[in-house]
Design a protein around this motif. Structure first.
Motif, PDB file in Angstrom:
ATOM      1  N   ARG A 359      74.494  20.384  12.903  1.00  0.00           N
ATOM      2  CA  ARG A 359      73.880  21.589  12.346  1.00  0.00           C
ATOM      3  C   ARG A 359      72.383  21.338  12.219  1.00  0.00           C
ATOM      4  O   ARG A 359      71.965  20.303  11.704  1.00  0.00           O
ATOM      5  N   GLU A 361      68.715  22.138  10.673  1.00  0.00           N
ATOM      6  CA  GLU A 361      68.145  22.698   9.451  1.00  0.00           C
ATOM      7  C   GLU A 361      66.626  22.571   9.466  1.00  0.00           C
ATOM      8  O   GLU A 361      66.078  21.651  10.077  1.00  0.00           O
ATOM      9  N   ASN A 362      65.982  23.548   8.784  1.00  0.00           N
ATOM     10  CA  ASN A 362      64.514  23.563   8.658  1.00  0.00           C
ATOM     11  C   ASN A 362      63.840  23.394  10.026  1.00  0.00           C
ATOM     12  O   ASN A 362      63.051  22.477  10.253  1.00  0.00           O
ATOM     13  N   GLU A 384      65.955  28.405   8.858  1.00  0.00           N
ATOM     14  CA  GLU A 384      66.527  27.536   7.813  1.00  0.00           C
ATOM     15  C   GLU A 384      67.735  26.759   8.315  1.00  0.00           C
ATOM     16  O   GLU A 384      67.891  25.572   8.014  1.00  0.00           O
ATOM     17  N   MET A 385      68.603  27.407   9.122  1.00  0.00           N
ATOM     18  CA  MET A 385      69.818  26.740   9.562  1.00  0.00           C
ATOM     19  C   MET A 385      70.288  27.347  10.885  1.00  0.00           C
ATOM     20  O   MET A 385      70.294  28.577  11.037  1.00  0.00           O
ATOM     21  N   GLU A 387      73.649  26.851  13.063  1.00  0.00           N
ATOM     22  CA  GLU A 387      74.958  26.235  13.216  1.00  0.00           C
ATOM     23  C   GLU A 387      75.393  26.274  14.677  1.00  0.00           C
ATOM     24  O   GLU A 387      74.792  26.970  15.507  1.00  0.00           O
ATOM     25  N   ASN A 418      65.800  18.990  11.171  1.00  0.00           N
ATOM     26  CA  ASN A 418      66.708  18.007  10.581  1.00  0.00           C
ATOM     27  C   ASN A 418      68.105  18.204  11.154  1.00  0.00           C
ATOM     28  O   ASN A 418      68.577  19.347  11.278  1.00  0.00           O
ATOM     29  N   VAL A 433      71.403  12.982   6.753  1.00  0.00           N
ATOM     30  CA  VAL A 433      70.482  13.860   7.482  1.00  0.00           C
ATOM     31  C   VAL A 433      69.372  13.022   8.105  1.00  0.00           C
ATOM     32  O   VAL A 433      68.830  12.124   7.452  1.00  0.00           O
TER      33      VAL A 433
END
Length: 566
Positions: A359, A361-362, A384-385, A387, A418, A433
């Protein structure tokens, strides 16, 4: 036999044209219509190759038009004559008289109306437009209701184009005010009313012949009512008007504004919009469907207006097609759309995660230009994310350069994010992470990105009406050897739209052509109309010689557009 005839036409010289035309006349009777059409295309190319023989070739086409033939064959002849009039202006007056004779005996309603409108469009540009009025008016007297309505519209257009003929044409139109057909009667009623007002506001005053010599101008004055209604084209198609109003309503603060809604205040909709919203089978933006099944029209810039920080930047002038910054098979697929605003460029990076156990992120984009002062990065909106299997957008905002210093700029791009290891079935996090840097392909921003593909109805008139003092000239040698590829490459580089059908080749084949004239139009940021004329000449073993002239009301824009050719 068809192959032999077309070979003769392709290889014939100027001295043998008359003999060839005499020989192929006897072969036409035994040919099927599809082979005759092929022969017509070769004849058209022959006339373009030897313009001095246009009289003989057009006469041959006109004689063939009088013979028996199916609709497609007759339409091909008419289209060939019209095409020659536009490409070889010397053929115009003789060809129009041939078409006038043709509509007297034409048995096809659709072809008659098409020919009548063509005569009305081109006749005002001849030395004696009045001689064509009787041919058109005869159709009002002798033909069915569809052709009568077309003839009324044609006479109205001629009256609007030639103020000296308005009184005479209005007298003829009054005879149709009681026509039994509603369409014909209504067109005549509107035309008479418009011409009465036009004559009252702008009465025709014959110019002094001595001031102009042999050619006395007969054109409507500026702001003429009849010209506004019958000659000047609608600013946009109704389909584009619908899309433009929909885009306007979705813009920030549109419904709260007290400003008057005008055509100039509406967002620009490009002519090739439907062709450009799809690239390699992908929509313009994640979740964006330009032609949804429910008929709703969506705005490609809606994603900008949905984010308050970006909506405050103002209205989007145009949005580019998606540009792939990765291969389709990679673990992270990234595309970029360039949204052009008055003072900014918003880069929308569409990110897709294809790794089932990760996943993102950021997610932010790290970009750097090869010219440090061209653009300034003033902000970004991270994703932000992202998936697995999902597509999310991240944005980077650039302060754009001035038009005077505008040049193509290349950006190096890198995806920073990340990585969270997740269970491929449940999506639950499994491990620590860690930070990942993923290099992307370079991104190029050129002045063509500021160009909306907006065509003009009459390129010649628009070109002659643009001040040549702001003209930019260029001469280049392109490595492309095929004329068709050179034309498509130039259209793509300038970001403009072809006019007058010059973006295509007669018959769809350019293999035998050595020269081509391309007319292009567009609207640059700020509402500047840009026109370009390009002559391409194939030189065996050397590539393609390109001569370009760009005109605009702003010299800096002309120079910036010329810089797109590299």
């Amino acid at each position: 036999a068809t192959f032999a005839v077309t070979t003769l036409l392709d290889t014939g010289s100027e001295a043998t044209i008359d003999r060839i035309l005499g020989n192929i006349s006897n072969l036409l009777a035994g040919m099927q219509d599809e082979y005759k059409i092929t022969m017509l295309e070769s004849l058209q190319q022959l006339c373009l190759k030897y313009p001095s023989k246009h009289r003989a070739i057009v006469t041959f086409l006109a004689n063939t038009l009088r013979e028996e033939g199916a609709f497609e064959f007759k339409r091909s002849i008419v289209n060939s004559i019209i095409s020659l009039m536009k490409q070889v202006p010397e053929t115009t007056e003789g060809s129009l008289l041939h078409l006038c004779e043709f509509i007297d005996d034409c048995e096809y309603t659709m072809l008659s109306t098409h020919t009548i409108h063509t005569i009305a469009e081109l006749a005002p540009m001849t030395s004696a437009p009045s001689q064509y009025i009787r041919f058109i008016y005869n159709r009002v007297i002798l033909e069915n209701s569809t052709i009568r309505a077309a003839a009324i519209a044609a006479l109205s257009k001629m009256a609007a184009s030639c103020p000296s003929l308005r009184t005479s044409i209005m007298t003829l139109l009054k005879c149709s005010l009681n026509d039994e057909d509603d369409e014909t009667r209504d067109r005549a009623t509107v035309a008479v009313s418009v011409l009465k007002d036009a004559i009252a506001f702008n009465p025709y005053v014959a110019p002094v012949v001595e001031e102009y010599g042999d050619v006395v101008p007969d054109v409507p004055s500026e702001g003429d009512l009849a010209a506004l209604i019958y000659i000047q084209p609608f600013p946009m198609s109704f389909k584009n008007l619908e899309r433009s109003i929909t885009a306007y309503v979705s813009g920030p603060g549109a419904m709260d504004s007290a400003d008057e809604l005008t055509f100039s205040s509406l967002p620009i909709m490009e002519d090739t919009y439907q062709d450009e919203v799809l690239t390699n089978g992908h929509h313009l933006a994640a979740g964006f469907d330009p032609t949804p099944t429910n008929g709703e029209v969506r705005n490609p810039a809606a994603c900008i207006y949905a984010i308050p920080e970006l909506a405050d930047l103002g209205r989007v002038f145009r949005s580019s097609t998606p540009i792939s910054l990765t291969e389709e098979e990679t673990e992270y697929v990234v595309k970029c759309i360039k949204h052009i605003l008055d003072e900014h460029v918003v880069l929308q990076f569409i990110i897709q995660n294809t790794v089932d156990d990760q996943r993102m992120e950021n997610v932010v984009l790290d970009i750097e230009s090869d010219s440090g002062t061209s653009y300034a990065i003033i902000g970004d909106v991270p994703a932000e994310m992202v998936e697995y299997g999902k597509t999310v957008s991240a944005f980077t905002v650039l302060q754009r350069q001035t038009v005077e210093s505008m040049q193509p700029v290349c950006f190096s791009c890198q995806l920073n994010f990340n990585v969270v290891q997740v269970d491929s079935d449940s999506g639950e996090p499994l491990g620590d992470v860690y930070t990942e840097e993923y290099p992307l392909e370079n991104l190029l921003i050129t002045p063509s990105d500021y160009m909306a593909k907006i065509g003009v109805a009459d390129f010649r008139q628009a070109w002659n009406g643009t001040d040549d003092r702001n003209e930019a000239l260029g001469k280049f040698t392109l490595p492309v050897k095929a004329l068709e590829h050179a034309v498509s490459s130039l259209i793509q580089s300038l970001g403009m739209v072809p006019c007058d059908g010059t973006g295509e080749f007669p018959g769809g084949d350019s293999s035998d052509r050595k020269q081509h004239m391309l007319h292009l139009a567009g609207k640059f940021l700020g509402g500047h109309e840009v026109l370009a004329r390009a002559q391409l000449t194939v030189r065996p073993g050397e590539g393609t010689l390109l001569r370009v002239a760009v005109r605009c009301d702003d010299k800096a824009v002309s120079v910036a557009v010329m810089s797109c050719i590299n």
